[in-house]
Design a protein around this motif. Structure first.
Motif, PDB file in Angstrom:
ATOM      1  N   MET A   1       0.772  -1.002  -0.020  1.00 35.05           N
ATOM      2  CA  MET A   1       0.352   0.029   0.140  1.00 35.05           C
ATOM      3  C   MET A   1       0.893   1.300  -0.153  1.00 35.05           C
ATOM      4  SD  MET A   1      -3.209   0.520   2.387  1.00 35.05           S
ATOM      5  CE  MET A   1      -4.687   1.366   1.765  1.00 35.05           C
ATOM      6  N   THR A   2       1.990   1.072   0.614  1.00 34.02           N
ATOM      7  CA  THR A   2       2.794   2.252   0.589  1.00 34.02           C
ATOM      8  C   THR A   2       3.535   2.718  -0.680  1.00 34.02           C
ATOM      9  OG1 THR A   2       3.697   2.012   2.882  1.00 34.02           O
ATOM     10  CG2 THR A   2       4.891   3.288   1.859  1.00 34.02           C
ATOM     11  N   ALA A   3       3.823   1.523  -1.321  1.00 36.16           N
ATOM     12  CA  ALA A   3       4.308   1.762  -2.637  1.00 36.16           C
ATOM     13  C   ALA A   3       3.044   2.624  -3.465  1.00 36.16           C
ATOM     14  CB  ALA A   3       4.679   0.469  -3.446  1.00 36.16           C
ATOM     15  N   THR A   4       2.024   1.880  -3.771  1.00 34.33           N
ATOM     16  CA  THR A   4       0.886   2.698  -4.252  1.00 34.33           C
ATOM     17  C   THR A   4       0.771   4.175  -3.894  1.00 34.33           C
ATOM     18  OG1 THR A   4      -0.178   0.663  -4.335  1.00 34.33           O
ATOM     19  CG2 THR A   4      -1.398   2.712  -4.850  1.00 34.33           C
ATOM     20  N   ALA A   5       0.967   4.490  -2.746  1.00 36.48           N
ATOM     21  CA  ALA A   5       0.888   5.793  -2.487  1.00 36.48           C
ATOM     22  C   ALA A   5       1.851   6.511  -2.820  1.00 36.48           C
ATOM     23  CB  ALA A   5       0.767   6.084  -0.816  1.00 36.48           C
ATOM     24  N   ASN A   6       3.302   6.205  -2.861  1.00 35.98           N
ATOM     25  CA  ASN A   6       4.329   6.705  -3.646  1.00 35.98           C
ATOM     26  C   ASN A   6       4.461   7.043  -4.670  1.00 35.98           C
ATOM     27  OD1 ASN A   6       5.472   7.006  -0.852  1.00 35.98           O
ATOM     28  ND2 ASN A   6       6.677   5.191  -0.915  1.00 35.98           N
ATOM     29  N   THR A   7       4.020   5.892  -5.484  1.00 36.51           N
ATOM     30  CA  THR A   7       3.700   6.125  -7.002  1.00 36.51           C
ATOM     31  C   THR A   7       2.569   7.158  -7.348  1.00 36.51           C
ATOM     32  OG1 THR A   7       4.036   3.550  -7.344  1.00 36.51           O
ATOM     33  CG2 THR A   7       3.075   4.676  -8.945  1.00 36.51           C
ATOM     34  N   THR A   8       1.649   7.217  -6.500  1.00 38.69           N
ATOM     35  CA  THR A   8       0.578   8.306  -6.919  1.00 38.69           C
ATOM     36  C   THR A   8       1.201   9.616  -6.552  1.00 38.69           C
ATOM     37  OG1 THR A   8      -1.221   6.681  -6.172  1.00 38.69           O
ATOM     38  CG2 THR A   8      -1.700   9.004  -6.134  1.00 38.69           C
ATOM     39  N   ARG A   9       1.912   9.711  -5.543  1.00 39.98           N
ATOM     40  CA  ARG A   9       2.639  11.162  -5.199  1.00 39.98           C
ATOM     41  C   ARG A   9       3.452  11.413  -6.263  1.00 39.98           C
ATOM     42  NH1 ARG A   9       4.095   9.821   0.126  1.00 39.98           N
ATOM     43  NH2 ARG A   9       2.244   9.752   1.109  1.00 39.98           N
ATOM     44  N   ALA A  10       4.404  10.447  -6.805  1.00 41.29           N
ATOM     45  CA  ALA A  10       5.112  10.452  -7.846  1.00 41.29           C
ATOM     46  C   ALA A  10       4.470  11.134  -9.132  1.00 41.29           C
ATOM     47  CB  ALA A  10       6.026   9.555  -8.111  1.00 41.29           C
ATOM     48  N   THR A  11       3.322  10.638  -9.534  1.00 39.39           N
ATOM     49  CA  THR A  11       2.750  10.798 -10.774  1.00 39.39           C
ATOM     50  C   THR A  11       2.070  12.117 -10.685  1.00 39.39           C
ATOM     51  OG1 THR A  11       2.174   8.372 -10.981  1.00 39.39           O
ATOM     52  CG2 THR A  11       0.983   9.813 -12.411  1.00 39.39           C
ATOM     53  N   THR A  12       1.456  12.549  -9.268  1.00 41.93           N
ATOM     54  CA  THR A  12       0.967  13.731  -9.104  1.00 41.93           C
ATOM     55  C   THR A  12       1.903  14.792  -9.472  1.00 41.93           C
ATOM     56  OG1 THR A  12      -0.796  12.789  -7.897  1.00 41.93           O
ATOM     57  CG2 THR A  12      -0.474  15.223  -7.809  1.00 41.93           C
ATOM     58  N   SER A  13       3.014  14.829  -8.732  1.00 43.99           N
ATOM     59  CA  SER A  13       3.983  15.470  -8.844  1.00 43.99           C
ATOM     60  C   SER A  13       4.717  15.828 -10.233  1.00 43.99           C
ATOM     61  CB  SER A  13       5.282  15.632  -7.747  1.00 43.99           C
ATOM     62  OG  SER A  13       5.910  14.423  -8.150  1.00 43.99           O
ATOM     63  N   ASN A  14       4.869  14.868 -10.788  1.00 43.56           N
ATOM     64  CA  ASN A  14       5.194  14.951 -12.220  1.00 43.56           C
ATOM     65  C   ASN A  14       4.207  15.576 -13.152  1.00 43.56           C
ATOM     66  OD1 ASN A  14       7.619  13.380 -11.706  1.00 43.56           O
ATOM     67  ND2 ASN A  14       6.918  11.613 -12.345  1.00 43.56           N
ATOM     68  N   VAL A  15       2.847  15.166 -12.971  1.00 45.39           N
ATOM     69  CA  VAL A  15       1.876  15.867 -13.683  1.00 45.39           C
ATOM     70  C   VAL A  15       1.855  17.429 -13.399  1.00 45.39           C
ATOM     71  CG1 VAL A  15      -0.567  15.898 -14.148  1.00 45.39           C
ATOM     72  CG2 VAL A  15       0.669  13.972 -14.213  1.00 45.39           C
ATOM     73  N   GLY A  16       2.017  17.637 -12.208  1.00 50.28           N
ATOM     74  CA  GLY A  16       2.127  19.217 -11.836  1.00 50.28           C
ATOM     75  C   GLY A  16       3.230  19.917 -12.311  1.00 50.28           C
ATOM     76  N   ALA A  17       4.214  19.212 -12.406  1.00 49.13           N
ATOM     77  CA  ALA A  17       5.509  19.802 -13.016  1.00 49.13           C
ATOM     78  C   ALA A  17       5.312  19.816 -14.663  1.00 49.13           C
ATOM     79  CB  ALA A  17       6.907  18.900 -12.738  1.00 49.13           C
ATOM     80  N   LEU A  18       4.688  18.962 -15.154  1.00 46.46           N
ATOM     81  CA  LEU A  18       4.220  18.834 -16.595  1.00 46.46           C
ATOM     82  C   LEU A  18       3.489  20.139 -16.707  1.00 46.46           C
ATOM     83  CD1 LEU A  18       4.193  17.658 -19.400  1.00 46.46           C
ATOM     84  CD2 LEU A  18       2.075  16.482 -18.465  1.00 46.46           C
ATOM     85  N   ILE A  19       2.489  20.377 -16.136  1.00 49.06           N
ATOM     86  CA  ILE A  19       1.517  21.384 -16.311  1.00 49.06           C
ATOM     87  C   ILE A  19       1.857  22.705 -16.024  1.00 49.06           C
ATOM     88  CG2 ILE A  19      -0.623  22.412 -15.352  1.00 49.06           C
ATOM     89  CD1 ILE A  19      -1.640  19.712 -14.752  1.00 49.06           C
ATOM     90  N   ARG A  20       2.852  22.853 -14.895  1.00 44.47           N
ATOM     91  CA  ARG A  20       3.672  24.244 -14.867  1.00 44.47           C
ATOM     92  C   ARG A  20       4.545  24.641 -15.972  1.00 44.47           C
ATOM     93  NH1 ARG A  20       3.795  21.966  -9.733  1.00 44.47           N
ATOM     94  NH2 ARG A  20       5.888  21.307 -10.035  1.00 44.47           N
ATOM     95  N   THR A  21       5.256  23.408 -16.520  1.00 46.34           N
ATOM     96  CA  THR A  21       6.271  23.824 -17.706  1.00 46.34           C
ATOM     97  C   THR A  21       5.324  24.208 -18.780  1.00 46.34           C
ATOM     98  OG1 THR A  21       7.676  22.227 -16.738  1.00 46.34           O
ATOM     99  CG2 THR A  21       7.869  22.528 -19.099  1.00 46.34           C
ATOM    100  N   GLY A  22       4.125  23.405 -19.190  1.00 45.89           N
ATOM    101  CA  GLY A  22       3.401  23.591 -20.203  1.00 45.89           C
ATOM    102  C   GLY A  22       2.877  24.947 -20.141  1.00 45.89           C
ATOM    103  N   VAL A  23       2.303  25.561 -19.213  1.00 45.32           N
ATOM    104  CA  VAL A  23       1.910  26.796 -18.938  1.00 45.32           C
ATOM    105  C   VAL A  23       2.930  27.848 -19.382  1.00 45.32           C
ATOM    106  CG1 VAL A  23       0.949  28.574 -17.325  1.00 45.32           C
ATOM    107  CG2 VAL A  23      -0.262  26.548 -17.560  1.00 45.32           C
ATOM    108  N   ALA A  24       4.047  27.748 -18.707  1.00 42.34           N
ATOM    109  CA  ALA A  24       5.348  28.804 -18.963  1.00 42.34           C
ATOM    110  C   ALA A  24       5.900  28.579 -20.366  1.00 42.34           C
ATOM    111  CB  ALA A  24       6.459  28.292 -18.223  1.00 42.34           C
ATOM    112  N   ALA A  25       5.613  27.377 -21.177  1.00 48.41           N
ATOM    113  CA  ALA A  25       5.986  27.198 -22.457  1.00 48.41           C
ATOM    114  C   ALA A  25       4.500  28.008 -23.192  1.00 48.41           C
ATOM    115  CB  ALA A  25       5.895  26.005 -22.987  1.00 48.41           C
ATOM    116  N   THR A  26       3.394  27.925 -22.919  1.00 49.34           N
ATOM    117  CA  THR A  26       2.339  28.424 -23.416  1.00 49.34           C
ATOM    118  C   THR A  26       2.410  29.971 -23.691  1.00 49.34           C
ATOM    119  OG1 THR A  26       0.774  26.531 -22.949  1.00 49.34           O
ATOM    120  CG2 THR A  26      -0.057  28.710 -23.409  1.00 49.34           C
TER     121      THR A  26
END
Length: 137
Positions: A1-26
């Motif tokens: 269960m801990t691995a799932t939580a860490n994976t979810t957090r990692a995916t969320t932070s990656n998507v957050g970074a993706l969105i921030r980068t995308g908005v800046a590029a926009t």
């Protein structure tokens, strides 16, 4: 269960970074397309399409709208695609090529058509690599 939580957090932070980068590029792409349009207009290229003038700010607005759609596509691919970066680059290159079709058939002079196509390519050259770098290979 801990691995799932860490994976979810990692995916969320990656998507957050993706969105921030995308908005800046926009933002950068919107400014760049307005600059290209303004310089083209100052050089004597008409910004009229079908007899109606295109405001310089219109280039920035449309660039922002379609770039943000690209960021949404990237976020979806980050979640669901097996190879998100490759899929994103292929998809956006095809969409960029398709975006040139209306410019080719537009009711405008050759210089205006070329300027319109250049703005599409400038926006793509800014947004696609910036967003792709944030996606998993």
């Amino acid at each position: 269960m801990t691995a799932t939580a860490n994976t979810t957090r990692a995916t969320t932070s990656n998507v957050g970074a993706l969105i921030r980068t995308g908005v800046a590029a926009t933002v950068a792409a919107s400014i760049a397309t307005m600059a290209v349009a303004a310089v083209g207009h100052l050089a004597g290229i008409s910004l009229e399409l079908g007899g109606a003038p295109i405001p310089v700010t219109g280039f920035g607005v449309l660039t922002a709208v379609f770039s943000l759609i690209g960021v949404i596509i990237a976020a979806s691919l980050a979640r669901f695609a097996r190879r998100p970066r490759l899929t994103f680059v292929r998809t956006t290159v095809v969409l960029t090529v398709l975006s040139l079709v209306p410019d080719v058939i537009a009711d405008a002079g050759a210089a205006t058509k070329a300027l319109l196509m250049l703005t599409h390519l400038v926006a793509a050259a800014i947004v696609i690599p910036a967003v792709a770098r944030r996606l998993a290979a």
